[in-house]
Design a protein around this motif. Structure first.
Motif, mmCIF file in Angstrom:
data_model
loop_
_atom_site.group_PDB
_atom_site.id
_atom_site.type_symbol
_atom_site.label_atom_id
_atom_site.label_comp_id
_atom_site.label_asym_id
_atom_site.label_seq_id
_atom_site.Cartn_x
_atom_site.Cartn_y
_atom_site.Cartn_z
ATOM 1 N N ALA A 34 -9.169 7.626 -1.798
ATOM 2 C CA ALA A 34 -8.629 7.033 -0.582
ATOM 3 C C ALA A 34 -7.786 5.785 -0.849
ATOM 4 O O ALA A 34 -7.038 5.357 0.021
ATOM 5 C CB ALA A 34 -9.759 6.696 0.387
ATOM 6 N N ASN A 35 -7.871 5.209 -2.025
ATOM 7 C CA ASN A 35 -7.098 4.013 -2.339
ATOM 8 C C ASN A 35 -5.703 4.410 -2.809
ATOM 9 O O ASN A 35 -5.483 4.737 -3.972
ATOM 10 C CB ASN A 35 -7.813 3.172 -3.404
ATOM 11 C CG ASN A 35 -7.120 1.840 -3.625
ATOM 12 O OD1 ASN A 35 -5.927 1.683 -3.379
ATOM 13 N ND2 ASN A 35 -7.880 0.866 -4.094
ATOM 14 N N GLY A 36 -4.764 4.358 -1.889
ATOM 15 C CA GLY A 36 -3.395 4.762 -2.183
ATOM 16 C C GLY A 36 -2.721 3.916 -3.255
ATOM 17 O O GLY A 36 -1.917 4.426 -4.036
ATOM 18 N N ALA A 37 -3.043 2.620 -3.318
ATOM 19 C CA ALA A 37 -2.411 1.747 -4.313
ATOM 20 C C ALA A 37 -2.772 2.183 -5.731
ATOM 21 O O ALA A 37 -1.911 2.241 -6.619
ATOM 22 C CB ALA A 37 -2.822 0.297 -4.076
ATOM 23 N N ASP A 38 -4.058 2.484 -5.947
ATOM 24 C CA ASP A 38 -4.483 2.960 -7.269
ATOM 25 C C ASP A 38 -3.798 4.277 -7.611
ATOM 26 O O ASP A 38 -3.357 4.484 -8.740
ATOM 27 C CB ASP A 38 -6.006 3.163 -7.314
ATOM 28 C CG ASP A 38 -6.771 1.855 -7.292
ATOM 29 O OD1 ASP A 38 -6.157 0.785 -7.480
ATOM 30 O OD2 ASP A 38 -7.995 1.913 -7.080
ATOM 31 N N LEU A 39 -3.737 5.169 -6.638
ATOM 32 C CA LEU A 39 -3.110 6.471 -6.877
ATOM 33 C C LEU A 39 -1.616 6.340 -7.166
ATOM 34 O O LEU A 39 -1.079 7.066 -8.003
ATOM 35 C CB LEU A 39 -3.327 7.406 -5.679
ATOM 36 C CG LEU A 39 -4.770 7.825 -5.402
ATOM 37 C CD1 LEU A 39 -4.833 8.717 -4.178
ATOM 38 C CD2 LEU A 39 -5.375 8.519 -6.598
ATOM 39 N N LYS A 40 -0.949 5.412 -6.484
ATOM 40 C CA LYS A 40 0.480 5.196 -6.737
ATOM 41 C C LYS A 40 0.707 4.735 -8.172
ATOM 42 O O LYS A 40 1.640 5.181 -8.837
ATOM 43 C CB LYS A 40 1.058 4.182 -5.754
ATOM 44 C CG LYS A 40 1.240 4.742 -4.360
ATOM 45 C CD LYS A 40 1.769 3.688 -3.405
ATOM 46 C CE LYS A 40 1.857 4.233 -1.999
ATOM 47 N NZ LYS A 40 2.295 3.240 -1.030
#
Length: 179
Positions: A34-40
């Motif tokens: 759910a953490n978009g920043a980490d995934l980006k």
């Protein structure tokens, strides 16, 4: 004093409880994705377009929608989610059959594990197909030069993050969700 045995017991029970149902597996998936920043950041490192991170994170954050997506993707007999378990394996070489062959499961095993119903829906965006009768099950036969293996539909007793991830991959990559 903290013991390794008690820590392992605690961890194993928590993991088992979260894997016992689809909602628990979705919660774990949510915690990871759910953490978009980490995934980006991961997408940039892998040279994958950032839109992948945005789509995965958006779906992971919406737990109700994610459960519905998994419910739509997972294979099922009637309304029971299933996986396929090896029922029997017969080797074509009769000498190998005695050593390596897997005998058919017993009637008791079938009564306890096999899921019966009137229709079967395979994994993904598929429509349900009727089974032979109202109390039938789904069988899969895989055959190669060495052996013939028969698999039968059984209830999923443990859901994993990988199961949820497979559902998400299929769902997001499907042509109906492409924009």
């Amino acid at each position: 004093m903290i013991t390794k045995k008690n820590v392992n017991k605690l961890q194993n029970v928590v993991i088992k409880e979260n894997a016992a149902n689809l909602v628990g597996a979705v919660k774990l998936y949510n915690a990871l994705f759910a953490n978009g920043a980490d995934l980006k950041a991961i997408c940039k490192a892998l040279e994958i377009p950032v839109e992948y991170a945005v789509k995965v994170a958006a779906l992971a954050k919406d737990k109700k929608r994610l459960v519905a997506v998994c419910g739509q993707m997972l294979p099922k007999v009637d309304d029971t989610f299933v996986k396929f378990a090896l029922y029997s394996k017969v080797y074509k070489d009769t000498n190998a059959d005695k050593e390596k062959g897997v005998e058919a499961k017993t009637a008791d095993w079938c009564a306890d594990n096999v899921v019966y119903g009137s229709e079967y829906k395979s994994f993904g965006f598929t429509t349900a197909e009727s089974l032979e009768t109202k109390k039938s099950t789904k069988w899969l036969i895989k055959e190669n030069d060495e052996y013939k293996a028969t698999y039968v539909a059984v209830k999923i007793k443990s859901y994993s993050i990988r199961t949820v991830a497979k559902c998400v991959s299929e769902y997001l990559a499907h042509e109906s969700n492409q924009q």
